[in-house]
Motif scaffolding. Structure first.
Motif, PDB file in Angstrom:
ATOM      1  N   GLU A   4      26.657 -13.230  87.225  1.00  0.00           N
ATOM      2  CA  GLU A   4      28.029 -13.047  86.747  1.00  0.00           C
ATOM      3  C   GLU A   4      28.838 -12.110  87.638  1.00  0.00           C
ATOM      4  N   GLY A   5      28.751 -12.366  88.946  1.00  0.00           N
ATOM      5  CA  GLY A   5      29.574 -11.623  89.894  1.00  0.00           C
ATOM      6  C   GLY A   5      28.979 -10.324  90.383  1.00  0.00           C
ATOM      7  N   THR A   6      27.804  -9.952  89.875  1.00  0.00           N
ATOM      8  CA  THR A   6      27.155  -8.707  90.290  1.00  0.00           C
ATOM      9  C   THR A   6      25.826  -9.021  90.964  1.00  0.00           C
ATOM     10  N   GLU A   7      25.551  -8.311  92.068  1.00  0.00           N
ATOM     11  CA  GLU A   7      24.284  -8.504  92.752  1.00  0.00           C
ATOM     12  C   GLU A   7      23.419  -7.252  92.631  1.00  0.00           C
ATOM     13  N   VAL A   8      22.121  -7.472  92.455  1.00  0.00           N
ATOM     14  CA  VAL A   8      21.145  -6.386  92.349  1.00  0.00           C
ATOM     15  C   VAL A   8      20.179  -6.529  93.514  1.00  0.00           C
ATOM     16  N   GLY A   9      20.089  -5.510  94.357  1.00  0.00           N
ATOM     17  CA  GLY A   9      19.192  -5.551  95.504  1.00  0.00           C
ATOM     18  C   GLY A   9      17.753  -5.310  95.103  1.00  0.00           C
ATOM     19  N   TYR A  10      16.828  -5.614  96.013  1.00  0.00           N
ATOM     20  CA  TYR A  10      15.408  -5.454  95.696  1.00  0.00           C
ATOM     21  C   TYR A  10      15.028  -3.990  95.469  1.00  0.00           C
ATOM     22  N   ARG A  11      15.631  -3.063  96.196  1.00  0.00           N
ATOM     23  CA  ARG A  11      15.323  -1.643  95.977  1.00  0.00           C
ATOM     24  C   ARG A  11      15.766  -1.217  94.583  1.00  0.00           C
ATOM     25  N   GLU A  12      16.958  -1.632  94.170  1.00  0.00           N
ATOM     26  CA  GLU A  12      17.455  -1.278  92.841  1.00  0.00           C
ATOM     27  C   GLU A  12      16.600  -1.919  91.746  1.00  0.00           C
ATOM     28  N   LEU A  13      16.242  -3.191  91.937  1.00  0.00           N
ATOM     29  CA  LEU A  13      15.403  -3.878  90.945  1.00  0.00           C
ATOM     30  C   LEU A  13      14.052  -3.170  90.814  1.00  0.00           C
ATOM     31  N   HIS A  14      13.504  -2.730  91.943  1.00  0.00           N
ATOM     32  CA  HIS A  14      12.220  -2.036  91.920  1.00  0.00           C
ATOM     33  C   HIS A  14      12.328  -0.718  91.152  1.00  0.00           C
ATOM     34  N   ARG A  15      13.346   0.063  91.468  1.00  0.00           N
ATOM     35  CA  ARG A  15      13.493   1.366  90.804  1.00  0.00           C
ATOM     36  C   ARG A  15      13.744   1.225  89.312  1.00  0.00           C
ATOM     37  N   GLU A  16      14.644   0.302  88.925  1.00  0.00           N
ATOM     38  CA  GLU A  16      14.980   0.176  87.506  1.00  0.00           C
ATOM     39  C   GLU A  16      13.836  -0.434  86.693  1.00  0.00           C
ATOM     40  N   SER A  17      13.092  -1.341  87.291  1.00  0.00           N
ATOM     41  CA  SER A  17      11.938  -1.885  86.573  1.00  0.00           C
ATOM     42  C   SER A  17      10.830  -0.836  86.469  1.00  0.00           C
ATOM     43  N   ASN A  18      10.712   0.057  87.478  1.00  0.00           N
ATOM     44  CA  ASN A  18       9.798   1.199  87.366  1.00  0.00           C
ATOM     45  C   ASN A  18      10.195   2.081  86.178  1.00  0.00           C
ATOM     46  N   ARG A  19      11.496   2.377  86.093  1.00  0.00           N
ATOM     47  CA  ARG A  19      11.994   3.242  85.018  1.00  0.00           C
ATOM     48  C   ARG A  19      11.697   2.626  83.645  1.00  0.00           C
ATOM     49  N   SER A  20      11.915   1.318  83.535  1.00  0.00           N
ATOM     50  CA  SER A  20      11.646   0.639  82.261  1.00  0.00           C
ATOM     51  C   SER A  20      10.155   0.599  81.956  1.00  0.00           C
ATOM     52  N   ALA A  21       9.337   0.470  82.994  1.00  0.00           N
ATOM     53  CA  ALA A  21       7.883   0.470  82.795  1.00  0.00           C
ATOM     54  C   ALA A  21       7.421   1.826  82.283  1.00  0.00           C
ATOM     55  N   HIS A  22       7.939   2.929  82.868  1.00  0.00           N
ATOM     56  CA  HIS A  22       7.615   4.270  82.373  1.00  0.00           C
ATOM     57  C   HIS A  22       8.061   4.422  80.917  1.00  0.00           C
ATOM     58  N   ALA A  23       9.229   3.844  80.574  1.00  0.00           N
ATOM     59  CA  ALA A  23       9.725   3.947  79.203  1.00  0.00           C
ATOM     60  C   ALA A  23       8.823   3.180  78.228  1.00  0.00           C
ATOM     61  N   LEU A  24       8.290   2.040  78.650  1.00  0.00           N
ATOM     62  CA  LEU A  24       7.361   1.292  77.797  1.00  0.00           C
ATOM     63  C   LEU A  24       6.115   2.123  77.501  1.00  0.00           C
ATOM     64  N   LEU A  25       5.585   2.761  78.541  1.00  0.00           N
ATOM     65  CA  LEU A  25       4.406   3.605  78.337  1.00  0.00           C
ATOM     66  C   LEU A  25       4.767   4.824  77.492  1.00  0.00           C
TER      67      LEU A  25
END
Length: 523
Positions: free
Chosen positions: A29-50
């Motif tokens: 929807e008009g926004t792009e997410v780079g691989y570095r950003e995807l990696h960092r934010e998915s890391n953050r969400s993974a820590h939140a799950l734990l």
């Protein structure tokens, strides 16, 4: 395999964050997410799950439409060792409850519009501990964003192996209650590895590809396609839900080069006024599957869309494609256009007759496959798992045969086979013959009770706009095209055919009124 190539989902984003950090991983929807950003934010969400107290193997559900967040959550599950349970947002409340209860889901990510449904269901879901509301564009700073704020974005070490569970995908439920197929990391890498081993490029991703996720990632076919794109480091163009007009626009404006679609989606795109050859100029490859394609539609695709076409045959339980019809067979009038394809390298296909023997060349029976991508089993259902996989062979539930060159041809679903006076009638064959009539848009053929023959063939027909035709005219058009006993004895005209989210026709729904009150669905 190249040692640097990821072989588990948790390793994908870190690999590309190092190799191509600013390359767009997701366009949404008009926004792009780079691989570095995807990696960092998915890391953050993974820590939140734990941090939420979830242990390895805990089930985490996603209830909502597709978005960039869905893929962030999918990678977060892989990185935390939890198991993603995608829930189709089109399901009814009782169907959603079945999946959440059956899977023992501990945490649900849900879009705002589904929170009321979850609130009503939650008292009966003993395993569900946490519901995280996904932000809308107007509510940043609440819900999901607040939930993960404050957590680290550093790498996690889960020591995942290719055989570990990473997703639990529920079957479409064409027969009985949906079952949870437990999918391992290896399933998502099997097709790419088999193509490399065979030196084939029938299904491939190139560094500059922009891949449209047309089949929803909430189903295994779409999730598989997207994860193969992420593994290759391409840009994945995400749609909240499939709309033909929007798909044509995205292909043209986003420069989409490859996609995986169901035939019904191809039909919807080609029916759009903007669907010209120029609109599809960027496409180099179209992979299609999930349901049969008519010869008429395929011919139209070959005429309008100047891309290589590949047919993929699979099932949720198979984990990934087991057979492919290569681009070279996709030529107008080609002898093998009705074939499903050749077994992928590393996959074995055999046909088994009703009496359990291996069928001869050209002899129909049930399709069975042995594939390294196969599911781990059905969640908490050993009996169904044992029935589906016998001595390492997955029973696909499809009737088909192999020709002398090893090409697989499908007749139909085993359970959809109609038996007329002891003779098998495969609905797809009759439907294709009906589809050649100029007045017919599409048709579904089912068996209905008959006092004399046991079952009779009945056709449910959707006519093209502005067209009229009588049952007798349709019957006469089939004379000589198929055997007389296969010709429908009765016809019903409908506005649309019922389908599941992947485009498969739900013949069971069409049969219901004819078999109502009978002990079984056969006569």
């Amino acid at each position: 395999m190249n040692d640097s190539r990821p072989c588990t989902l948790d390793a994908i984003t870190g690999h590309h964050a190092r190799c191509r950090p600013d390359h767009p991983a997701i366009s949404f929807e008009g926004t792009e997410v780079g691989y570095r950003e995807l990696h960092r934010e998915s890391n953050r969400s993974a820590h939140a799950l734990l941090g939420a107290g979830l242990e390895r193997g805990a089930r985490v559900a996603y209830l909502g439409k597709e978005s960039a967040r869905y893929y962030e959550i999918a990678f977060a599950c892989a990185k935390s060792g939890t198991v993603l349970v995608p829930v189709n947002w089109r399901l009814t409340a009782p169907e959603i409850e079945h999946i959440l209860r059956d899977s023992d889901t501990a945490l649900v990510f849900a879009e705002r519009e589904f929170l009321d449904t979850l609130a009503r269901l939650r008292p009966d879901l003993g395993a569900l501990r946490t519901v995280v509301a996904l932000d809308s564009e107007q509510e940043r700073g609440a819900g999901f964003t607040a939930w993960k704020t404050g957590h680290l974005d550093t790498d996690l070490t889960v020591d995942a192996t290719p055989d570990d569970a990473v997703a639990q995908v529920y079957t479409s439920g064409t027969t009985g209650a949906p079952k949870g197929a437990v999918i391992a990391h290896r399933s998502f890498f099997a097709l790419g590895e088999s193509m490399r081993q065979g030196g084939l490029d029938w299904v491939d991703f190139r560094p500059g590809d922009r891949s449209l996720i047309s089949l929803s990632g909430l189903h295994l076919a779409g999730l598989n396609w997207s994860m193969q794109g992420f593994a290759a480091g391409v840009t994945n163009v995400v749609m909240r839900s499939f709309i033909g007009q929007e798909a044509v626009r995205l292909i043209r404006e986003a420069g989409v080069t490859t996609t995986f679609v169901a035939p019904a989606m191809l039909q919807m795109m080609l029916d759009e006024p903007a669907a010209t050859a120029q609109s599809f100029a960027s496409l180099r490859k179209v992979v299609y599957g999930a349901s049969p394609i008519s010869e008429a539609l395929l011919s139209r695709c070959l005429e309008v869309i100047g891309a290589d076409f590949v047919q993929a045959y699979s099932a949720t339980e198979a984990g990934n494609a087991v057979a492919l019809l290569p681009p070279g067979e996709h030529v107008p009038g080609g002898a093998r256009l009705r074939a499903t394809g050749l077994a992928c390298p590393g996959v074995e296909v055999r046909i088994v007759t009703e009496d359990g023997r291996e069928a001869a060349v050209g002899e129909p029976g049930e399709v069975c496959v042995r594939t390294p991508a196969r599911m781990l089993g059905y969640w908490k259902n050993e009996e169904a798992s044992a029935a589906a996989v016998v001595d390492g062979w997955l029973h696909m539930g499809d009737a088909g045969y192999l020709d002398a060159d090893g090409y697989l041809f499908l007749c139909d679903r085993v359970k959809d086979t109609i038996i007329v006076a002891g003779a098998n009638v495969y609905p797809t064959e009759v439907e294709e013959a009906l589809g050649r009539h100029p007045a017919v848009a599409e048709a579904a053929v089912i068996g209905v009770p008959d006092e004399t023959w046991g079952e009779a063939v009945h056709a449910c027909v959707v006519l093209r706009e502005g067209q009229e035709v009588s049952p007798r005219q349709l019957m006469l058009s089939l004379k000589g095209a198929i055997a007389d006993y296969k010709i429908p004895m009765s016809y019903g005209f409908v506005d649309a055919l019922p389908r599941n989210p992947t485009g498969k026709i739900l013949r069971r729904e069409l049969r219901t009124r004819f078999w109502e009150g009978r002990r079984t669905g056969i006569h």
